[in-house]
Design a protein around this motif. Structure first.
Motif, mmCIF file in Angstrom:
data_model
loop_
_atom_site.group_PDB
_atom_site.id
_atom_site.type_symbol
_atom_site.label_atom_id
_atom_site.label_comp_id
_atom_site.label_asym_id
_atom_site.label_seq_id
_atom_site.Cartn_x
_atom_site.Cartn_y
_atom_site.Cartn_z
ATOM 1 N N HIS A 198 -7.100 7.857 -9.092
ATOM 2 C CA HIS A 198 -6.125 8.963 -9.134
ATOM 3 C C HIS A 198 -5.384 8.990 -10.468
ATOM 4 N N ASP A 199 -5.148 7.795 -11.017
ATOM 5 C CA ASP A 199 -4.452 7.694 -12.306
ATOM 6 C C ASP A 199 -5.370 7.965 -13.499
ATOM 7 N N LEU A 224 1.964 1.791 -3.462
ATOM 8 C CA LEU A 224 0.871 2.366 -4.259
ATOM 9 C C LEU A 224 0.802 3.873 -4.053
ATOM 10 N N ARG A 225 0.878 4.281 -2.799
ATOM 11 C CA ARG A 225 0.787 5.707 -2.462
ATOM 12 C C ARG A 225 1.987 6.492 -2.968
ATOM 13 N N GLU A 226 3.120 5.812 -3.137
ATOM 14 C CA GLU A 226 4.327 6.468 -3.652
ATOM 15 C C GLU A 226 4.314 6.597 -5.171
ATOM 16 N N GLY A 227 3.381 5.920 -5.828
ATOM 17 C CA GLY A 227 3.277 6.020 -7.272
ATOM 18 C C GLY A 227 3.810 4.835 -8.046
ATOM 19 N N ARG A 266 -9.604 -3.850 2.331
ATOM 20 C CA ARG A 266 -8.593 -2.795 2.540
ATOM 21 C C ARG A 266 -7.735 -2.613 1.292
ATOM 22 N N GLU A 314 -7.605 0.744 -1.393
ATOM 23 C CA GLU A 314 -6.358 1.436 -1.733
ATOM 24 C C GLU A 314 -6.057 1.365 -3.232
ATOM 25 N N ILE A 346 0.840 -1.205 0.000
ATOM 26 C CA ILE A 346 0.000 0.000 0.000
ATOM 27 C C ILE A 346 0.873 1.252 0.000
ATOM 28 N N ALA A 347 1.951 1.224 0.757
ATOM 29 C CA ALA A 347 2.876 2.360 0.761
ATOM 30 C C ALA A 347 3.449 2.588 -0.643
ATOM 31 N N LEU A 359 -8.479 3.695 -5.098
ATOM 32 C CA LEU A 359 -8.057 5.095 -4.966
ATOM 33 C C LEU A 359 -6.926 5.418 -5.932
ATOM 34 N N ARG A 360 -5.975 4.515 -6.001
ATOM 35 C CA ARG A 360 -4.835 4.727 -6.885
ATOM 36 C C ARG A 360 -5.258 4.739 -8.348
#
Length: 182
Positions: free
Chosen positions: A135-136, A76-79, A124, A128, A73-74, A131-132
């Protein structure tokens, strides 16, 4: 003067000792009949030590997966690309209490608990991933559907790997195959 040795078990080994004690007890007397006190007594640590590592009894089984999922997940959040982030979950997961529980779910009396906890973790991941993807630029509904398929694939791969329906292959290979299917 040499410092006094610290009392108690080192932090890393306590988690492992607790997981081992829990699995032994789940096999011996079943999941429902095993209390946190039983686990801490078997492991030789205090009840408060248990809660330093785990929020609940079921978390003993999921700690390795949860750590890997948090790392994915981290990413994913980093791109990092979605498939790459999900592949990272499988890259670092070793056979542990979860794999033992999956393999021995009936003997431990834990099948229903595993199904419930699997659904929570799958959701969960799905949230996530969605969301990613949104966002993309993917439309929200499409992102939710795609994320549902991908998160289900991750958990299906873990189950196949643990119960050997994945033909005894490493988790990262099974995960790559099911991510392609999703």
């Amino acid at each position: 003067m040499t410092p006094e040795p610290r009392s108690g078990r080192p932090r890393a080994s306590s988690r492992e000792v607790l997981a081992e004690a829990a699995c032994e007890l789940f096999l011996e007397q079943g999941y429902d009949a095993t209390s946190v006190s039983d686990i801490t007594r078997r492991a030789g640590v205090s009840r408060s030590s248990f809660f330093n590592y785990f929020a609940a009894k079921s978390d003993v089984l999921w700690s390795g997966f949860d750590e890997q999922a948090a790392a994915g997940i981290a990413l994913l959040r980093e791109g990092i690309a979605v498939e790459g982030a999900l592949a990272a979950i499988g890259a670092g997961l070793a056979p542990d209490a979860l794999a033992l529980a999956i393999t021995n779910a009936e003997a431990m009396g834990i099948a229903a608990e595993l199904d419930r906890d699997r659904a929570v973790r799958q959701f969960r991941l799905q949230r996530e991933i969605a969301l990613r993807l949104a966002h993309d630029g993917m439309p929200v509904l499409a992102a939710q559907v795609r994320a549902g398929a991908l998160s289900a694939a991750v958990l299906a791969a873990v189950w196949a790997w643990a119960d050997r329906t994945g033909a005894g292959r490493p988790l990262d290979e099974v995960l790559a195959e099911v991510l392609d299917l999703a």
